[in-house]
Write a protein that holds these residues in place. Structure first.
Motif, PDB file in Angstrom:
ATOM      1  N   VAL A 164     -18.829 -29.000  13.148  1.00 33.83           N
ATOM      2  CA  VAL A 164     -18.087 -30.176  13.620  1.00 33.83           C
ATOM      3  C   VAL A 164     -19.002 -31.330  14.002  1.00 33.83           C
ATOM      4  O   VAL A 164     -18.543 -32.468  14.139  1.00 33.83           O
ATOM      5  N   THR A 165     -20.288 -31.078  14.150  1.00 34.59           N
ATOM      6  CA  THR A 165     -21.239 -32.147  14.471  1.00 34.59           C
ATOM      7  C   THR A 165     -22.174 -32.448  13.293  1.00 34.59           C
ATOM      8  O   THR A 165     -23.184 -33.118  13.461  1.00 34.59           O
ATOM      9  N   SER A 166     -21.817 -31.957  12.105  1.00 37.34           N
ATOM     10  CA  SER A 166     -22.726 -32.070  10.957  1.00 37.34           C
ATOM     11  C   SER A 166     -22.699 -33.436  10.291  1.00 37.34           C
ATOM     12  O   SER A 166     -23.656 -33.809   9.603  1.00 37.34           O
ATOM     13  N   ILE A 167     -21.618 -34.201  10.477  1.00 36.50           N
ATOM     14  CA  ILE A 167     -21.496 -35.513   9.860  1.00 36.50           C
ATOM     15  C   ILE A 167     -21.501 -36.584  10.956  1.00 36.50           C
ATOM     16  O   ILE A 167     -20.643 -36.566  11.841  1.00 36.50           O
ATOM     17  N   PRO A 168     -22.459 -37.500  10.937  1.00 34.81           N
ATOM     18  CA  PRO A 168     -22.475 -38.560  11.948  1.00 34.81           C
ATOM     19  C   PRO A 168     -21.314 -39.528  11.756  1.00 34.81           C
ATOM     20  O   PRO A 168     -20.930 -39.840  10.628  1.00 34.81           O
ATOM     21  N   ASN A 169     -20.744 -39.955  12.869  1.00 28.50           N
ATOM     22  CA  ASN A 169     -19.632 -40.914  12.850  1.00 28.50           C
ATOM     23  C   ASN A 169     -18.501 -40.501  11.904  1.00 28.50           C
ATOM     24  O   ASN A 169     -18.087 -41.264  11.016  1.00 28.50           O
ATOM     25  N   PRO A 170     -17.955 -39.315  12.064  1.00 32.10           N
ATOM     26  CA  PRO A 170     -16.879 -38.870  11.172  1.00 32.10           C
ATOM     27  C   PRO A 170     -15.604 -39.674  11.418  1.00 32.10           C
ATOM     28  O   PRO A 170     -15.284 -40.040  12.547  1.00 32.10           O
ATOM     29  N   ASN A 171     -14.873 -39.960  10.356  1.00 34.22           N
ATOM     30  CA  ASN A 171     -13.582 -40.629  10.536  1.00 34.22           C
ATOM     31  C   ASN A 171     -12.460 -40.040   9.681  1.00 34.22           C
ATOM     32  O   ASN A 171     -11.329 -40.510   9.741  1.00 34.22           O
ATOM     33  N   ARG A 172     -12.767 -39.008   8.886  1.00 35.47           N
ATOM     34  CA  ARG A 172     -11.738 -38.321   8.123  1.00 35.47           C
ATOM     35  C   ARG A 172     -11.976 -36.811   8.162  1.00 35.47           C
ATOM     36  O   ARG A 172     -13.087 -36.344   7.909  1.00 35.47           O
ATOM     37  N   VAL A 173     -10.906 -36.083   8.487  1.00 34.12           N
ATOM     38  CA  VAL A 173     -10.901 -34.624   8.386  1.00 34.12           C
ATOM     39  C   VAL A 173      -9.678 -34.226   7.582  1.00 34.12           C
ATOM     40  O   VAL A 173      -8.560 -34.687   7.869  1.00 34.12           O
ATOM     41  N   THR A 174      -9.867 -33.434   6.553  1.00 32.52           N
ATOM     42  CA  THR A 174      -8.744 -32.888   5.799  1.00 32.52           C
ATOM     43  C   THR A 174      -8.800 -31.368   5.875  1.00 32.52           C
ATOM     44  O   THR A 174      -9.879 -30.780   5.783  1.00 32.52           O
ATOM     45  N   THR A 185     -17.722 -42.775   7.239  1.00 31.17           N
ATOM     46  CA  THR A 185     -18.260 -44.002   6.663  1.00 31.17           C
ATOM     47  C   THR A 185     -19.743 -44.110   6.999  1.00 31.17           C
ATOM     48  O   THR A 185     -20.142 -43.969   8.152  1.00 31.17           O
ATOM     49  N   GLY A 186     -20.554 -44.341   5.978  1.00 31.75           N
ATOM     50  CA  GLY A 186     -21.988 -44.453   6.189  1.00 31.75           C
ATOM     51  C   GLY A 186     -22.743 -43.175   5.933  1.00 31.75           C
ATOM     52  O   GLY A 186     -23.967 -43.191   5.822  1.00 31.75           O
ATOM     53  N   SER A 187     -22.038 -42.037   5.846  1.00 32.69           N
ATOM     54  CA  SER A 187     -22.695 -40.773   5.541  1.00 32.69           C
ATOM     55  C   SER A 187     -22.649 -40.516   4.045  1.00 32.69           C
ATOM     56  O   SER A 187     -21.633 -40.763   3.385  1.00 32.69           O
ATOM     57  N   LYS A 188     -23.727 -40.027   3.495  1.00 30.34           N
ATOM     58  CA  LYS A 188     -23.777 -39.737   2.070  1.00 30.34           C
ATOM     59  C   LYS A 188     -23.246 -38.343   1.747  1.00 30.34           C
ATOM     60  O   LYS A 188     -23.090 -37.982   0.582  1.00 30.34           O
ATOM     61  N   TYR A 189     -22.979 -37.554   2.802  1.00 29.74           N
ATOM     62  CA  TYR A 189     -22.583 -36.164   2.611  1.00 29.74           C
ATOM     63  C   TYR A 189     -21.151 -35.915   3.097  1.00 29.74           C
ATOM     64  O   TYR A 189     -20.643 -36.601   3.986  1.00 29.74           O
ATOM     65  N   THR A 190     -20.532 -34.916   2.499  1.00 25.95           N
ATOM     66  CA  THR A 190     -19.267 -34.370   2.987  1.00 25.95           C
ATOM     67  C   THR A 190     -19.514 -32.923   3.387  1.00 25.95           C
ATOM     68  O   THR A 190     -20.129 -32.159   2.623  1.00 25.95           O
ATOM     69  N   ALA A 191     -19.050 -32.557   4.584  1.00 28.20           N
ATOM     70  CA  ALA A 191     -19.194 -31.179   5.051  1.00 28.20           C
ATOM     71  C   ALA A 191     -17.934 -30.407   4.685  1.00 28.20           C
ATOM     72  O   ALA A 191     -16.817 -30.889   4.871  1.00 28.20           O
TER      73      ALA A 191
END
Length: 412
Positions: A162-172, A284-290
């Motif tokens: 849950v902390t793997s993506i900085p500034n998360p704004n979408r969870v599906t 937004t701003g992260s190149k990765y999806t967890a």
């Protein structure tokens, strides 16, 4: 360390998984299953023989564990008999595990707390957040710990994920399984007088809890901090598509949960689609999806994992490339064992620190139990997440009541 006796109310299938977890802690944490209650004596005897005693024979218990045969309470008043047994006499019962239908939770949680027992309660915790809030206040006033049975929140993989993506704004999140015709007709999870929230309460609970953890960065204090505009952490929900049975209980639903800061949790929960438990986090701003494909019912093995995936385009943006990083987390202690270990640690500390201080009847919504230890702080944070999840459940069911309308989420 003194023995911490556990009483089991009901012989539901999920209780078997939990009893096996308790057995794995029988030596290291001195947990013992000391009593089992069922309206059917035959079912209780079979349960004890299969799950409690055979676990040791099969090597599921701690080395050196000395499990005594649990006392069986049977008949129409079995649950009350177990709860009315004195905590410090034989059988020793410090806490109870309640996997009963949701509509029975309020009654038996209240009785357990009044009888001086800690409670681990299956989710969904209550038919309403108001009911669960009252349970928490009762636990506070009685100096006992109340915790919901959401297993994945206790495993270290979840905190990493849950902390793997900085500034998360979408969870599906998709959490579905195909129960079949008999399940849809007869299972208690589809009965208004059993579990009236249906798939939303049974499966959507996990989706909402995951969203809360991701967008709060695993910090319960974030759930009540002002977003800068005076808004709430969760602002609104909408069940955009749903199917209900003849009792009005949902068995298939697509839901949106809107958070402050233009963040959104979208999830599909269903009893009529193939098994799928996949969650994605992006920002937004992260190149990765967890991505995690087994958050609730994990795979077997010494490690669990999730992936960080980065996609790109080459050859005039016509070909996709993909970089996949698998993050592995130790699974030597499976999630249900982690949960019971935390429950016992937190309950012991709550009792210890409550007994050394006066009971605080004016509990706020972030602190039901007094004490400055890490264990008591974690106990309070866990309860807060559970209550907030229940509040979102209320709003989702209200959306269905009004035909899928967008519903504002009330403040804590």
């Amino acid at each position: 360390m003194e023995t911490f006796g556990i009483g089991i109310l009901g012989c539901a299938r999920i209780a078997k998984k939990n009893c096996r977890a308790v057995k794995k802690l029988s030596s290291s944490s001195c947990l013992q299953i000391t009593a089992v209650a069922s309206r059917s004596k035959e079912k209780a005897v079979d349960f004890v023989n299969e799950v409690v005693l055979r676990a040791l024979d099969d090597g599921d218990g701690d080395d050196g564990a000395q499990q005594q045969t649990p006392r069986i309470f049977a008949g129409e008043n079995a649950y009350d008999q177990l709860l009315n047994s004195v905590t410090r006499t034989t059988p020793l019962i410090n806490a109870v595990y309640i996997p009963l239908p949701t509509m029975l939770h309020e009654r038996y949680v209240a009785k357990a707390l009044r009888s001086g027992k800690h409670v681990l309660l299956e989710k969904p915790v209550a038919p309403s957040s108001k009911s669960y809030r009252e349970m928490l206040h009762a636990a506070s006033q009685n100096g006992k710990f109340l915790m919901d049975g959401t297993m994945f929140v206790h495993h270290p993989r979840t905190k990493h994920f849950v902390t793997s993506i900085p500034n998360p704004n979408r969870v599906t999140f998709n959490f579905t399984f195909d129960g079949g015709s008999d399940f849809l007709k007869n299972d208690i999870r589809l009965k208004k007088d059993g579990d009236p929230m249906g798939c939303i309460g049974d499966l959507g609970w996990y989706c909402v809890r995951m969203g809360l953890l991701v967008f709060s960065s695993h910090d319960a204090g974030m759930l009540v901090r002002d977003d800068g505009d005076g808004g709430t952490f969760v602002t609104a929900v909408q069940v955009v598509r749903y199917e209900v049975n003849e009792e009005g209980v949902p068995y298939d639903a697509d839901c949106l949960v809107h958070f402050s800061g233009n963040r959104v949790l979208s999830f599909h929960c269903s009893f009529i689609h193939p098994l799928n438990q996949t969650v994605h986090i992006s920002g937004t701003g992260s190149k990765y999806t967890a991505t995690m494909t087994d958050p609730v019912l994990p795979r077997d093995g010494d490690v669990l994992s999730y992936t960080l995936v980065k996609q790109g385009l080459i050859r005039y943006d016509e070909i996709t490339t993909e970089e996949v990083n698998e993050i592995q987390i130790d699974n030597s202690q499976v999630q249900e064992v982690c949960m019971w270990n935390n429950f016992a640690r937190w309950a012991r500390k709550v009792e210890q620190q409550t007994s050394s201080t006066s009971l605080w009847n004016g509990m706020n919504e972030q602190q039901w139990w007094m004490g400055d230890s890490a264990e008591v702080k974690d106990a309070n944070a866990n309860a807060f997440y559970s209550l907030y999840t229940a509040i979102v459940m209320d709003a989702l069911m209200e959306s269905i009541k009004f035909g899928g309308a967008k519903v504002q989420v009330k403040d804590m």
